[in-house]
Motif scaffolding. Structure first.
Motif, PDB file in Angstrom:
ATOM      1  N   MET A 242      28.054  37.977  47.674  1.00  0.00           N
ATOM      2  CA  MET A 242      29.121  38.545  48.017  1.00  0.00           C
ATOM      3  C   MET A 242      30.167  37.383  48.032  1.00  0.00           C
TER       4      MET A 242
ATOM      5  N   ASP B 238      31.394  36.358  44.738  1.00  0.00           N
ATOM      6  CA  ASP B 238      32.125  37.228  43.936  1.00  0.00           C
ATOM      7  C   ASP B 238      33.498  37.090  44.645  1.00  0.00           C
ATOM      8  N   LYS B 239      33.492  36.948  45.955  1.00  0.00           N
ATOM      9  CA  LYS B 239      34.692  36.404  46.505  1.00  0.00           C
ATOM     10  C   LYS B 239      35.476  35.262  45.941  1.00  0.00           C
TER      11      LYS B 239
ATOM     12  N   ALA C 285      36.714  36.110  42.615  1.00  0.00           N
ATOM     13  CA  ALA C 285      37.981  37.015  42.466  1.00  0.00           C
ATOM     14  C   ALA C 285      39.164  35.901  42.963  1.00  0.00           C
TER      15      ALA C 285
ATOM     16  N   ARG D   8      33.692  38.423  37.507  1.00  0.00           N
ATOM     17  CA  ARG D   8      33.005  39.019  38.530  1.00  0.00           C
ATOM     18  C   ARG D   8      31.767  39.547  38.667  1.00  0.00           C
TER      19      ARG D   8
ATOM     20  N   PHE E  97      33.684  37.588  54.606  1.00  0.00           N
ATOM     21  CA  PHE E  97      34.524  37.066  53.536  1.00  0.00           C
ATOM     22  C   PHE E  97      35.867  37.818  53.469  1.00  0.00           C
ATOM     23  N   HIS E  98      36.095  39.001  54.130  1.00  0.00           N
ATOM     24  CA  HIS E  98      37.020  40.090  53.775  1.00  0.00           C
ATOM     25  C   HIS E  98      37.250  40.332  52.561  1.00  0.00           C
ATOM     26  N   HIS E  99      35.944  40.742  52.048  1.00  0.00           N
ATOM     27  CA  HIS E  99      35.820  41.000  50.667  1.00  0.00           C
ATOM     28  C   HIS E  99      35.698  42.333  50.373  1.00  0.00           C
ATOM     29  N   LYS E 100      36.528  43.100  49.670  1.00  0.00           N
ATOM     30  CA  LYS E 100      36.508  44.553  48.992  1.00  0.00           C
ATOM     31  C   LYS E 100      36.777  45.454  50.203  1.00  0.00           C
TER      32      LYS E 100
END
Length: 108
Positions: A23, A26-27, A30, A36, A61-64
């Motif tokens: 995760m 990926d963050k 992005a 990704r 990570f405030h991801h997605k």
């Protein structure tokens, strides 16, 4: 705790750590507009047991967080895992106690 339970819990911990790291990766990808990690990888790892790493990655990570089509199924997978892991909760607590050397509660 028996060896099978210890191995299962250790495997789940490793899977969750891996999912959390993916995760973060990926963050970062992005943010830098790089290739990704496909969402199906996160779904697969979450179903296999890494859902808590996914949730921790989402929140850390405030991801997605703007993709309900991602986080709602992850939440449903988490609920399924809670139901499936319920019998293991005492073993998880025991393992955590052993890892951080907490005394067992008094059982009178």
């Amino acid at each position: 705790m028996d060896l099978t339970t210890t191995l299962l819990l250790t495997g789940l911990a490793a899977l969750n750590l891996t999912t959390f790291i993916l995760m973060a990766t990926d963050k970062a990808a992005a943010a830098h507009q790089q290739q990704r990690i496909p969402e199906k990888i996160f779904y697969t790892l979450s179903i296999a047991g890494g859902v808590w790493g996914t949730i921790l990655g989402i929140t850390t990570f405030h991801h997605k967080t703007k993709k309900p089509e991602f986080y709602i199924p992850i939440g449903l997978i988490a609920l399924l895992h809670l139901a499936l892991l319920r019998p293991l909760i005492p073993h998880i607590i025991e393992l955590l106690r052993e890892l951080i050397k907490l005394p067992k509660p008094f059982e009178g």
